[in-house]
Enzyme design. Structure first.
Site, PDB file in Angstrom:
ATOM      1  N   SER A 180      -8.078  16.635 -10.124  1.00 39.80           N
ATOM      2  CA  SER A 180      -6.824  16.098 -10.645  1.00 39.80           C
ATOM      3  C   SER A 180      -7.093  15.498 -12.022  1.00 39.80           C
ATOM      4  O   SER A 180      -8.220  15.065 -12.303  1.00 39.80           O
ATOM      5  CB  SER A 180      -6.270  15.013  -9.721  1.00 39.80           C
ATOM      6  OG  SER A 180      -5.234  14.266 -10.349  1.00 39.80           O
TER       7      SER A 180
ATOM      8  N   TYR B 211      -7.584   7.133  -5.264  1.00 39.74           N
ATOM      9  CA  TYR B 211      -7.359   8.562  -5.513  1.00 39.74           C
ATOM     10  C   TYR B 211      -8.120   9.022  -6.757  1.00 39.74           C
ATOM     11  O   TYR B 211      -8.803  10.056  -6.739  1.00 39.74           O
ATOM     12  CB  TYR B 211      -5.864   8.823  -5.669  1.00 39.74           C
ATOM     13  CG  TYR B 211      -5.519  10.270  -5.900  1.00 39.74           C
ATOM     14  CD1 TYR B 211      -5.557  11.183  -4.853  1.00 39.74           C
ATOM     15  CD2 TYR B 211      -5.140  10.720  -7.162  1.00 39.74           C
ATOM     16  CE1 TYR B 211      -5.233  12.523  -5.065  1.00 39.74           C
ATOM     17  CE2 TYR B 211      -4.815  12.047  -7.378  1.00 39.74           C
ATOM     18  CZ  TYR B 211      -4.856  12.947  -6.322  1.00 39.74           C
ATOM     19  OH  TYR B 211      -4.550  14.266  -6.546  1.00 39.74           O
TER      20      TYR B 211
END
Length: 257
Positions: free
Chosen positions: A141, A154
């Site tokens: 990501s 995350y």
């Protein structure tokens, strides 16, 4: 070009969002797709739909955070036929800063997003070595390389995914194993709709527009767009590409200044 005929692919988290799009596209391009998913019913529905369309797919219930489960599932698949492609896609999200993230939430994110990928690498790499090569694609990501507000756990996990990708690409270069990762910005999936509905009730349209415009291109990505890049990186046409983190972010990282 970009055919996967006679290839066998494993897609973790392959029954929803980006993983679903990858499972569908890879099957359409000729791969025998094994969908590894925590939700057995959801995975079976996707596999059944693909088979009904004339493609090859199977569903497997597995918790990627548990190494014994991963080894048992993947070894059973290997007994049936050699694996050519691993798409390490399963992951979970979390909202919070360092001081608001509980130990249990941090462990949950790391267990799935980092340990889960490691478990699949641990199991598949020796098989690739014995058969003379293979392709690995990890879903990272942009949060792994740039600061995203309220995404401490995350972002930490996705930074680890990028590091794992580089490490695997380096260590197994001479085993004919290619390893790359994708770093998407926001992708319009059911998860995003659920996140907005849960956290911004009554302001869904406003927040969707705000999140969409955080990408300079002015919208979120479609899962199918991520799948198209995944297809290229896992195809023979990408045979000269390894050890790369591919931004697919609507200009977020380079143009958002």
């Amino acid at each position: 070009m970009f055919t996967l005929t006679n290839k066998v692919a494993l897609v973790t988290g392959g029954a929803s969002g980006i993983g679903l799009a990858i499972s569908q596209l890879f099957a359409q391009q000729g791969a025998y797709v094994h969908i590894l998913e925590l939700n057995q019913a959801q995975a079976q529905t996707v596999a059944d739909e693909l088979v009904q369309q004339g493609f090859q797919a199977e569903a497997h219930a597995v918790d990627v955070s548990k190494q014994a489960d991963v080894v048992e599932t993947i070894q059973a698949i290997i007994q049936k036929h050699p694996i050519d492609i691993l798409v390490n896609n399963a992951g979970v999200a979390h909202v919070g800063k360092a001081h608001t993230t509980s130990e249990s939430d941090f462990e949950r994110v790391m267990n799935v997003n980092v340990k889960g990928m490691y478990n699949c690498l641990f199991t598949v790499i020796p098989h690739f070595q014995s058969k003379g090569g293979g392709v690995i694609l990890n879903t990272a990501s942009i949060a792994g390389t740039v600061g995203i507000p309220d995404r401490f756990a995350y972002s930490t996990s996705k930074g680890a995914v990028i590091a794992m990708t580089l490490s695997v690409a380096k260590d197994y270069l001479h085993d004919n194993i290619r390893c790359n990762c994708l770093s998407p910005a926001r992708v319009h999936t059911p998860f995003v709709d659920g996140f907005i509905a849960k956290n911004y009730p009554g302001k869904e349209a406003e927040m969707f527009e705000k999140l969409s415009k955080s990408q300079p291109i002015g919208r979120m990505a479609k899962p199918s767009e991520i799948a198209s890049l995944a297809l290229y990186l896992c195809s023979d046409e990408a045979g000269f590409i390894t050890g790369c983190d591919y931004l697919i972010d609507g200009g977020f990282v380079k143009l958002n200044n």
